[in-house]
Write an enzyme that holds these catalytic residues in place. Structure first.
Site, mmCIF file in Angstrom:
data_model
loop_
_atom_site.group_PDB
_atom_site.id
_atom_site.type_symbol
_atom_site.label_atom_id
_atom_site.label_comp_id
_atom_site.label_asym_id
_atom_site.label_seq_id
_atom_site.Cartn_x
_atom_site.Cartn_y
_atom_site.Cartn_z
ATOM 1 N N ALA A 1 34.835 46.414 -9.939
ATOM 2 C CA ALA A 1 36.250 46.466 -10.617
ATOM 3 C C ALA A 1 36.299 46.668 -8.305
ATOM 4 O O ALA A 1 35.241 47.005 -7.538
ATOM 5 C CB ALA A 1 36.241 47.355 -10.867
ATOM 6 N N GLU B 1 38.328 49.591 -6.042
ATOM 7 C CA GLU B 1 39.753 50.901 -5.600
ATOM 8 C C GLU B 1 40.384 51.112 -5.036
ATOM 9 O O GLU B 1 40.850 51.546 -4.936
ATOM 10 C CB GLU B 1 38.421 51.921 -5.403
ATOM 11 C CG GLU B 1 37.667 52.029 -3.756
ATOM 12 C CD GLU B 1 36.396 51.647 -3.655
ATOM 13 O OE1 GLU B 1 36.211 50.712 -4.677
ATOM 14 O OE2 GLU B 1 36.234 52.058 -2.808
ATOM 15 N N ASN B 2 40.941 49.643 -4.802
ATOM 16 C CA ASN B 2 42.610 49.476 -3.948
ATOM 17 C C ASN B 2 42.833 50.626 -4.414
ATOM 18 O O ASN B 2 43.953 50.102 -5.201
ATOM 19 C CB ASN B 2 42.803 47.940 -3.857
ATOM 20 C CG ASN B 2 41.919 46.884 -3.992
ATOM 21 O OD1 ASN B 2 41.037 46.974 -3.344
ATOM 22 N ND2 ASN B 2 42.088 46.084 -5.012
ATOM 23 N N HIS C 1 34.664 54.936 -12.532
ATOM 24 C CA HIS C 1 34.734 55.086 -11.382
ATOM 25 C C HIS C 1 35.833 54.269 -10.277
ATOM 26 O O HIS C 1 35.815 55.164 -9.947
ATOM 27 C CB HIS C 1 33.677 54.131 -10.684
ATOM 28 C CG HIS C 1 32.829 53.804 -10.062
ATOM 29 N ND1 HIS C 1 31.636 54.103 -9.532
ATOM 30 C CD2 HIS C 1 33.457 52.404 -8.997
ATOM 31 C CE1 HIS C 1 31.026 53.568 -8.357
ATOM 32 N NE2 HIS C 1 32.327 52.700 -7.947
ATOM 33 N N GLU C 2 36.350 53.368 -10.481
ATOM 34 C CA GLU C 2 37.856 53.156 -9.455
ATOM 35 C C GLU C 2 38.818 53.980 -9.700
ATOM 36 O O GLU C 2 39.507 54.549 -8.185
ATOM 37 C CB GLU C 2 37.694 51.723 -9.839
ATOM 38 C CG GLU C 2 37.542 50.489 -9.992
ATOM 39 C CD GLU C 2 35.612 50.340 -9.500
ATOM 40 O OE1 GLU C 2 36.394 50.724 -7.939
ATOM 41 O OE2 GLU C 2 34.991 50.100 -9.520
ATOM 42 N N HIS D 1 37.318 57.062 -7.298
ATOM 43 C CA HIS D 1 37.313 56.368 -5.552
ATOM 44 C C HIS D 1 38.710 57.141 -4.950
ATOM 45 O O HIS D 1 38.021 57.594 -3.880
ATOM 46 C CB HIS D 1 36.956 55.197 -5.626
ATOM 47 C CG HIS D 1 35.322 54.231 -5.493
ATOM 48 N ND1 HIS D 1 34.920 55.708 -4.338
ATOM 49 C CD2 HIS D 1 34.531 53.861 -6.317
ATOM 50 C CE1 HIS D 1 33.911 54.290 -4.718
ATOM 51 N NE2 HIS D 1 33.733 54.004 -5.575
ATOM 52 N N GLU E 1 30.108 55.632 -2.866
ATOM 53 C CA GLU E 1 29.262 55.063 -3.474
ATOM 54 C C GLU E 1 28.814 55.542 -3.994
ATOM 55 O O GLU E 1 28.411 55.638 -6.152
ATOM 56 C CB GLU E 1 28.780 53.493 -3.452
ATOM 57 C CG GLU E 1 30.033 52.099 -2.724
ATOM 58 C CD GLU E 1 31.125 51.957 -3.746
ATOM 59 O OE1 GLU E 1 30.817 52.770 -5.054
ATOM 60 O OE2 GLU E 1 31.782 51.753 -3.673
#
Ligand code: TRP
Ligand code: ZN
Length: 880
Positions: free
Chosen positions: A266, A268-269, A301-302, A305, A324
């Site tokens: 995936a 994280e935009n 996780h995303e 971020h 990361e």
């Protein structure tokens, strides 16, 4: 054909950008064959850098027009870059307008703007934005983005980009538009757009501060019934980051979009996360407990971020672990906190350590070994590794161990205070954590601690104990060392937090604490003991090291039965099993599990107090790749045969116990993916696998029959898949029928078909039967090498996850591998390079495998026109 450079990039060469880009206005006319991109930037010179031409990155773009301040200008192309020399002097901003076109439908690399299932998606990390427009495509150039999307309204009703929707409406010819403004400055790698026929699940939430947010999960029509868990995970993530670190969602709208064509997990935009469907879609009929767990952690996780990565980003790609490693640490903590009690937390920790030791330790010992903060790369995509991610997370975890949980939260606050809105380095992070905790061991030894970022390789900590019965003094001598890695022949000592305890012979805890090892060798003394204690070392896996201590079986059995640290209880069982496996592999003696070992396993399996999930982990033998790492010369077939024989014996020796375990755990109630019920399913699944395995020798078909029944009747994918796997792995004749039925049931569920392919390609090899199956699977109408999930499900499951089947004496596995690497490289270099890594450890292989592997790698290396991605991997593999 290839554009851009083929030059090695060095961390030491970092230079700040010669120009800044303050604002970007993008207008997209989306069309699969030819998308037009108008890019208007406000650019100014960086006053801190000597005047020089502006060099913009670009790749596979058709350049139509360049205007500076609305006027045409001269430009040239150099090494794929657009070079502008005649720019206004002085430090005033000027307007730069670039008009290009690209071909998303032809974009098989899935980097930049591409088409998947008739929708548009982008992937810009690390260097994909340059495939959309010319730009300073580096993370330390942060700009404000305004994005207008225009597309056919019927084909692309949903138009998304980062930030807030500020305008939308209809245009001529059945087209429409949407205009998005991102309120936060960001590096280009966080840009995203999505356009297509999508539907979404929505949820409104209010943060602690009272601010309202809109959460959305976008999927293809028909998949909405698989979005509840992702949404729940997202809500839990928002709440957790507020509660644990005081970090709030800073956007009105937060979107997740799923696509089935995606190179990684995936992305994280900012405000518009794009996900591989594998980490979004789940319902009980199609997803396993493992899938549910992965979705929770990837969504977390995303989302995490958004602060660690987006609000504070990386100065350059060598600092990748800044975001990361820290974000993996955060998602691991998130999953542990959600899991709840001590045992469930330990289960998550064990799973994470298992990944580290089966994937990262080999990487750190192989030709691609690199520090958590690498010093050089040819292709940055090759450094999205288990070292940067998982070892990076361990480094952050050690910092937390050295400053305490509260101290760590304080350090993180200082980090944001100092660096919010900036692009920084791993050193900046460590500095903030240390300075917020001036009295900590981290602050006192910061410089030495930083070696975890600069030195590659897994440290070994050798422990020797001595007990003086006369004085009652028990002593532990700890010696650390770290082997050479490419470019780093000698290593300096690390700072290694070692959590430990001492138990008496009855297993009662005598003392516990943490020792921070900093010297090459240190001796700890514990006075006042009347008998020699049993050491429980590296509790909770407090540092990413190999701990060497010659535990006796008796000591391990004591730890397994009594240690207060659940991680080390599990570890004791792993050591018992690994030691036995190595003895059988090295010697000529037949595999014959001893009674004490079998009894210990029986005791765990029948234990009245231990959780099912924990039991399942203890009863699972160490992976073949883990065993291989303990050997200097590796014969994968032999490892496979020995491990299979051990499994077979456990099946028979514990037959009645497996029967009990299956019956006692098979009903887990209405489906919920919580730790308790998923643990019950896991243990029941393991029991069923063993019962079917036992049928191999007994010839008794009762359990395979029950497995088939279970397979047909199961009310969730976990139970159904476990039953199917039990049949396939035991090689029972019912497997073929079950596989056929499974395919028919799920022919319209791509993620389930991936499991179907992967199970067959990863099945235990019997007389070389897997490779022909793999080749057949590639002829299946549902196979498509261009879809990364599908390619992984067949090719990677065989080459990377099936050592017994892959390392064939006739080298046919290697030939197949080299052909697929080259085939994939022409389609998607990123995926090809990952496959290329399957032979990383070729130098350890026993002959004739070693020579055959070398030849296969050399064949790939000799191919002209290789991508940087694959070339870097095979060149390093062949280097000495
Ligand atoms: N930043 C992403 C993550 O870890 C990683 C990622 C997703 C990525 N897609 C990618 C990296 C494509 C390189 C290329 O969350
Ligand atoms: Zn990440």
């Amino acid at each position: 054909m290839r554009e851009g450079t083929s030059k090695v990039i060095y961390r030491a060469d970092y230079q700040p950008p010669a120009f800044w880009i303050d604002t970007v206005e993008l207008v997209f006319d989306l069309d699969p064959a030819k998308t037009r991109v108008l890019n208007r930037m406000r650019v100014r010179r960086n006053p801190d850098v000597m005047p020089q031409p502006l060099r913009l990155d670009g790749e596979e773009l058709n350049l139509a027009r360049v205007l500076v301040g609305g006027q045409g200008t001269s430009f040239k192309m150099e090494e794929g870059q657009l070079v502008l020399e005649n720019l206004p002097e002085g430090n005033e901003p000027f307007e730069l307008e670039i008009f290009t076109t690209c071909a998303p439908a032809k974009n098989t690399k899935l980097m930049g703007l591409y088409v998947s299932n008739d929708s548009f998606f982008t992937q810009c990390e690390a260097e994909g934005f340059r495939r959309i427009t010319y730009f300073l495509d580096r993370p330390d150039v942060m700009a404000s983005y305004t994005v207008t999307l225009r597309a056919d309204k019927r084909k692309y009703p949903v138009l998304l980009s980062n930030g807030n929707l500020v305008a939308q409406g209809d245009l001529e010819d059945g087209r429409h538009y949407a205009k998005w403004v991102d309120p936060f400055r960001k590096p280009s790698y966080l840009f995203a757009l999505v356009a297509g026929q999508l539907v979404c699940r929505e949820q409104r939430i209010s943060a602690r501060s009272g601010r309202d947010h809109l959460l959305q999960v976008y999927v293809r029509p028909g998949d909405l019934d698989k979005t509840e868990h992702a949404m729940n995970s997202l809500m839990a993530s928002v709440a957790w980051d507020e509660a644990r670190f005081g970090l709030e969602l800073d956007l009105e709208r937060f979107m997740i979009v799923a696509t089935s064509d995606f190179n990684m997990g995936a992305m994280e935009n900012k405000g518009l996360n794009i996900f591989n469907t594998k980490y979004v879609l789940a319902n009980q009929a199609t997803a396993t407990d493992t899938d549910y767990g992965n979705i929770e952690s990837v969504v977390g996780h995303e989302y995490f971020h958004n602060w660690t990565g987006n609000r504070v980003t990386c100065r350059d790609w060598f600092q990748l672990s800044l975001k990361e490693g820290l974000t993996v640490f955060r998602d691991q903590e998130f999953s542990q906190d959600l899991a709840g009690d001590v045992s469930a937390r330990a289960v998550k920790r064990i799973e994470d350590v298992r990944v580290l030791r089966t994937a990262q330790f080999p990487e750190d010992a192989g030709p691609m070994a690199h520090p958590v903060r690498p010093d050089q790369y040819l292709e940055i995509n090759n450094f999205y590794t288990v070292t940067v991610y998982e070892k990076g997370a361990e480094v952050v975890r050690m910092m937390q161990a050295l400053v305490g949980r509260e101290g760590f939260a304080k350090g993180l606050s200082l980090y944001f205070q100092r660096h919010d809105g900036h692009a920084v380095t791993c050193d900046d992070f460590a500095q903030a954590i240390a300075e917020a905790n001036p009295d900590s061991q981290l602050a006192q030894r910061l410089e030495q601690f930083r070696r975890w970022y600069s030195q590659a390789g897994t440290p070994r900590v050798r422990v020797q104990t001595h007990f003086d019965a006369v004085s009652g003094i028990y002593s532990l001598t700890l010696t650390q060392s770290c082997g050479a890695t490419p470019g780093q022949p000698d290593k300096q000592p690390f700072v290694i937090p070692i959590a430990l305890g001492l138990l008496d012979a009855e297993g009662r805890e005598l003392t516990s604490g943490m020792h921070v090892l900093t010297q090459a060798a240190e001796t700890l003394t514990f006075p006042g003991y009347s008998a020699e204690p049993v050491p429980s070392l590296l509790r909770g896996f407090s540092a990413p090291v190999i701990l060497e201590y010659d535990y006796s079986d008796r000591q391990l059995l004591t730890l397994l039965a009594n240690d207060t640290d659940p991680f080390n209880r599990w570890e004791a069982a792993q050591r018992l099993a690994t030691g036995r496996a190595l003895t059988y592999i090295r010697g000529d003696l037949p595999v014959e599990l001893d009674a004490p070992y079998v009894e210990a396993m029986r005791t765990v399996l029948r234990h009245p107090a231990l959780d099912a999930a924990f039991k399942e982990l203890v009863l699972t033998l160490p992976a073949e790749t883990y065993i291989a790492e303990q050997l200097d010369v590796v014969d994968p077939q032999r490892i496979h045969a020995v491990r299979e024989a051990m499994r077979q014996q456990l099946s028979q020796a514990l037959y009645a116990d497996w029967e009990w375990a299956y019956e006692a755990h098979k009903d887990s109630g209405a489906y919920r993916p919580d730790p308790v019920s998923s643990g019950r399913r896991a243990l029941a699944g393991l029991a069923l696998a063993h019962l079917c395995l036992a049928a191999r020798t007994s010839g008794d078909n009762v359990w395979p029959g029950k497995a088939y029944q279970r397979f047909k009747d199961a009310s969730n994918m976990t139970d159904r898949f476990n039953a199917l796997a039990a049949l396939v792995i035991s090689g029972h004749e019912l497997a073929a029928q079950a596989l056929q039925r499974f395919h028919a049931m799920f022919r319209n569920e791509p993620l389930v078909l991936d499991k179907w392919f992967a199970l067959q390609a990863g099945a235990p090899d019997r007389n070389g039967n897997v490779l022909p199956v793999v080749k057949q699977l590639m002829q299946h109408p549902d196979f498509n090498i261009r879809n990364p999930n599908r390619a992984r499900s067949v090719i990677f499951s065989y080459c990377s996850a099936n050592p017994g089947g892959f390392h064939r004496a006739d080298a046919a596995g290697y030939v197949y591998w080299s052909e697929r690497v080259m085939e994939l490289d022409a389609i998607n270099p990123q995926v090809a390079a990952r496959l290329a890594r399957a032979l990383d450890r070729w130098k350890k292989l026993a002959e004739p495998l070693r020579g055959a592997a070398r030849e296969a790698i050399a064949r790939v290396a000799a191919k002209p026109d290789l991508s940087n991605d694959v070339r870097e991997v095979v060149t390093r593999a062949l280097a000495d």
